[in-house]
Motif scaffolding. Structure first.
Motif, PDB file in Angstrom:
ATOM      1  N   ARG A 146      43.771  40.039  34.276  1.00  0.00           N
ATOM      2  CA  ARG A 146      43.128  39.579  35.403  1.00  0.00           C
ATOM      3  C   ARG A 146      42.894  38.200  35.584  1.00  0.00           C
ATOM      4  N   ALA A 147      42.378  38.060  34.391  1.00  0.00           N
ATOM      5  CA  ALA A 147      41.793  36.505  34.587  1.00  0.00           C
ATOM      6  C   ALA A 147      42.741  35.646  34.555  1.00  0.00           C
ATOM      7  N   ILE A 148      43.885  35.830  33.423  1.00  0.00           N
ATOM      8  CA  ILE A 148      44.838  34.805  33.319  1.00  0.00           C
ATOM      9  C   ILE A 148      45.820  34.946  34.660  1.00  0.00           C
ATOM     10  N   SER A 149      45.963  35.939  35.275  1.00  0.00           N
ATOM     11  CA  SER A 149      46.772  36.051  36.359  1.00  0.00           C
ATOM     12  C   SER A 149      46.168  35.277  37.666  1.00  0.00           C
ATOM     13  N   ARG A 150      44.900  35.011  37.523  1.00  0.00           N
ATOM     14  CA  ARG A 150      44.366  34.201  38.413  1.00  0.00           C
ATOM     15  C   ARG A 150      44.142  32.864  38.359  1.00  0.00           C
ATOM     16  N   GLY A 151      44.986  32.449  37.188  1.00  0.00           N
ATOM     17  CA  GLY A 151      44.923  30.960  36.828  1.00  0.00           C
ATOM     18  C   GLY A 151      43.915  30.541  35.934  1.00  0.00           C
ATOM     19  N   ALA A 152      43.191  31.263  35.227  1.00  0.00           N
ATOM     20  CA  ALA A 152      42.096  30.918  34.148  1.00  0.00           C
ATOM     21  C   ALA A 152      42.861  30.571  32.850  1.00  0.00           C
ATOM     22  N   THR A 153      42.302  29.476  32.205  1.00  0.00           N
ATOM     23  CA  THR A 153      42.967  29.455  30.920  1.00  0.00           C
ATOM     24  C   THR A 153      42.414  30.289  29.966  1.00  0.00           C
ATOM     25  N   ASN A 154      42.802  30.170  28.760  1.00  0.00           N
ATOM     26  CA  ASN A 154      42.103  30.838  27.588  1.00  0.00           C
ATOM     27  C   ASN A 154      40.791  30.597  27.444  1.00  0.00           C
ATOM     28  N   LYS A 155      40.214  29.372  27.585  1.00  0.00           N
ATOM     29  CA  LYS A 155      38.780  29.042  27.382  1.00  0.00           C
ATOM     30  C   LYS A 155      37.974  29.614  28.665  1.00  0.00           C
ATOM     31  N   GLU A 156      38.560  29.292  29.937  1.00  0.00           N
ATOM     32  CA  GLU A 156      37.775  29.799  31.149  1.00  0.00           C
ATOM     33  C   GLU A 156      37.903  31.536  30.879  1.00  0.00           C
ATOM     34  N   ALA A 157      38.748  32.290  30.721  1.00  0.00           N
ATOM     35  CA  ALA A 157      38.694  33.514  30.513  1.00  0.00           C
ATOM     36  C   ALA A 157      37.772  34.137  29.164  1.00  0.00           C
ATOM     37  N   ALA A 158      37.579  33.322  28.442  1.00  0.00           N
ATOM     38  CA  ALA A 158      36.687  33.412  27.385  1.00  0.00           C
ATOM     39  C   ALA A 158      35.455  33.312  27.805  1.00  0.00           C
ATOM     40  N   ARG A 159      34.923  32.323  28.717  1.00  0.00           N
ATOM     41  CA  ARG A 159      33.617  32.220  29.204  1.00  0.00           C
ATOM     42  C   ARG A 159      33.341  33.243  30.225  1.00  0.00           C
ATOM     43  N   GLU A 160      34.330  33.739  31.016  1.00  0.00           N
ATOM     44  CA  GLU A 160      34.161  34.659  32.018  1.00  0.00           C
ATOM     45  C   GLU A 160      33.830  36.026  31.444  1.00  0.00           C
ATOM     46  N   LEU A 161      34.664  36.279  30.216  1.00  0.00           N
ATOM     47  CA  LEU A 161      34.428  37.733  29.740  1.00  0.00           C
ATOM     48  C   LEU A 161      33.506  37.710  28.472  1.00  0.00           C
ATOM     49  N   ASN A 162      33.147  36.590  28.191  1.00  0.00           N
ATOM     50  CA  ASN A 162      31.984  36.489  26.999  1.00  0.00           C
ATOM     51  C   ASN A 162      32.793  37.004  25.749  1.00  0.00           C
ATOM     52  N   LEU A 163      33.921  36.351  25.688  1.00  0.00           N
ATOM     53  CA  LEU A 163      34.848  36.486  24.374  1.00  0.00           C
ATOM     54  C   LEU A 163      35.040  35.196  23.734  1.00  0.00           C
ATOM     55  N   SER A 164      35.479  35.121  22.543  1.00  0.00           N
ATOM     56  CA  SER A 164      36.004  33.923  22.009  1.00  0.00           C
ATOM     57  C   SER A 164      37.474  33.387  22.425  1.00  0.00           C
ATOM     58  N   PRO A 165      37.601  32.342  22.425  1.00  0.00           N
ATOM     59  CA  PRO A 165      38.896  31.744  22.872  1.00  0.00           C
ATOM     60  C   PRO A 165      40.186  32.407  21.981  1.00  0.00           C
ATOM     61  N   SER A 166      39.810  32.576  20.712  1.00  0.00           N
ATOM     62  CA  SER A 166      40.718  33.335  19.876  1.00  0.00           C
ATOM     63  C   SER A 166      40.953  34.674  19.979  1.00  0.00           C
ATOM     64  N   THR A 167      40.057  35.599  20.545  1.00  0.00           N
ATOM     65  CA  THR A 167      40.313  36.958  20.925  1.00  0.00           C
ATOM     66  C   THR A 167      40.899  36.970  22.145  1.00  0.00           C
TER      67      THR A 167
END
Length: 494
Positions: A443-464
């Motif tokens: 859902r995050a990347i489908s809205r245009g979020a980069t991996n880093k932005e998705a990581a911040r939004e979901l409280n995950l690491s970029p590698s995860t």
């Protein structure tokens, strides 16, 4: 009790959906809205004289109609590289490299173009697959940007490795664009020059012998005649119209799912006001189609976060005009497109493009206009967060008091705690395809979020996040975010 979400109950012919997608593709490429239809007609003629079999001729027809269906998917990346995504595509089709701004600044254009082509081809092929067209059509679309001399993209196939159907569509497209732009004689000279480069010289020579007669015949063909000539057996089958909305919304990641939400919300609200099921169906389809004309607007305008200049507003005001052009089609999709073109009208005449008012706006049109406004306010945009339900409802009621929106339509939308209708998955077998975390990442990347932005939004690491993205791609059988978004929308995962 949870209210049942309305869905279109009467599927359309695949041909009608393909025709709508061809319309979107033509607008994305800055072409006349019959460009793909004309190209398909020429491609079928060329395939016939080239003695391709019946299955290949059908694939040529279907692929010619859908070859630009991936244009919305890479519009943002295309704009990042070239600026005006539509103007540069026009220059490419017309063979004007001097008009392509970054060419002189990029050492290896192949490296730059490859990911753009990958997105385009994968999405186009996915469209063919979702419409249950033939494997030959899907293969043609997956390689639609390849060239005979190996200079094409994304796989840089060469010679006989390029499907014959791809070469036929490529020649037909050049006949249509170059003939219209430069005249038949100069167009044929350019096509001969491209022999053994873009396509086999033998195919270019074959086309040159017939092109003048074909173009003359094409000029005398009515829209109904073209439709009859282009409807293949597979396109006579039926399919839901929702794919049109998904392809439209791919142009702007922050609009993922927007047209589907408008369609379901508007149909649901209309159902509270009327028991007319045929009208409710029309409202649903109009919601899916209301953004048809968005493909005509360069992505730079859509992504402006400052006050829009007058010139940009004039371009945006033409969006429903282009949607209205699709209203010329025969059948239910044409009726829905006409209704869809009223999505931005207001009952006090302050809307666009017609400035329609009062009695000229049907209940269907009033519900659709209020629904577009409601869903837009409740959705996040790059320049603002989604409005809370109470604030959005207050704004709608203010528009009613000011005479812009219909009070009855707004009441049907916001009374009794009604919200935005979000269609759920139709296919139970896909419901558990992705893990909850994978669904969040998708859902995050489908809205245009980069991996880093998705990581911040979901409280995950970029590698995860990257690991989840790889897993999503593998499970969906995709290699690009756009194709994953399209497929996930189609099977109800978004």
């Amino acid at each position: 009790m949870k209210e049942k979400i309305y869905r279109g109950r009467h599927p359309l012919r695949v041909f009608d959906v393909v025709k709508a997608l061809a319309f979107v593709g033509d607008l994305s490429m800055g072409q006349p809205t019959n460009h793909s239809l004309r190209t398909a007609w020429l491609a079928v003629r060329l395939a016939h004289v080239a003695e391709l079999d019946a299955a290949a001729q059908a694939a040529v027809c279907e692929a010619a109609l859908l070859r630009w269906s991936g244009c919305t998917a890479n519009a943002g990346d295309f704009s990042d590289v070239f600026g005006d995504d539509i103007a540069v595509r026009v220059a490419m089709l017309e063979g004007r490299p001097e008009a392509i701004r970054p060419v002189a600044d990029v050492a290896n254009m192949g490296v730059v173009l490859r990911p753009l082509a990958q997105i385009h081809c994968e999405v186009s092929a996915e469209v063919g697959r979702l419409l249950a067209l033939s494997s030959a059509t899907e293969t043609t679309l997956r390689h639609i940007l390849e060239a005979w001399d190996g200079s094409g993209q994304p796989a840089q196939l060469a010679g006989d490795a390029v499907p014959a159907t791809v070469s036929v569509v490529s020649v037909a497209g050049d006949i249509e664009v170059l003939g219209r732009t430069y005249g038949t004689e100069q167009a044929l000279a350019r096509i001969r020059e491209r022999g053994d480069k873009r396509y086999p010289a033998s195919l270019a020579a074959l086309a040159a012998r017939h092109a003048a007669d074909w173009l003359a015949e094409l000029e005398g063909s009515s829209p109904a005649t073209l439709d009859m000539a282009l409807s293949t057996p597979r396109m006579a089958l039926t399919t839901p119209a929702d794919l049109i909305a998904d392809v439209i919304d791919l142009k702007l990641p922050w609009m993922t799912g927007f047209s589907r939400a408008v369609a379901a919300t508007a149909a649901q609200a209309f159902g509270r006001l009327s028991s007319d099921k045929a009208a409710q169906e029309r409202v649903y389809h109009a919601g899916l189609l209301h953004g048809l004309g968005r493909a005509s607007v360069p992505i730079q305008i859509w992504n402006m976060t400052t006050h829009l200049p007058a010139s940009a507003w004039e371009t945006l005001r033409l969006v429903p005009y282009w949607t209205s052009r699709a209203g010329q089609w025969a059948g239910p999709l044409g009726e829905a497109a006409t209704l869809a073109s009223f999505a931005y009208e207001r009952i006090d005449g302050s809307g666009y493009f017609r400035g329609a008012r009062d009695r000229s706006l049907s209940t269907e049109a009033r519900v659709l206009a209020a629904s577009v406004a409601w869903v837009a306010m409740r959705s996040p945009r790059p320049w603002r967060a989604a409005m809370p339900a109470d604030a959005a409802a207050q704004q709608l009621r203010e528009d009613v008091r000011a005479g812009r929106l219909c009070g009855e339509a707004v009441d049907a939308l916001v009374s009794g705690g009604a919200g935005i209708a979000r269609p759920a998955a139709d296919r139970t077998e896909t419901r558990h395809l992705l893990s909850p975390r994978e669904s969040d990442v998708l859902r995050a990347i489908s809205r245009g979020a980069t991996n880093k932005e998705a990581a911040r939004e979901l409280n995950l690491s970029p590698s995860t996040v990257a690991t989840h993205v790889e897993s999503v791609f593998r499970k969906l059988g995709c290699t690009t975010r756009a194709a994953a978004t399209l497929k996930a929308s189609a099977i109800g995962l978004l």
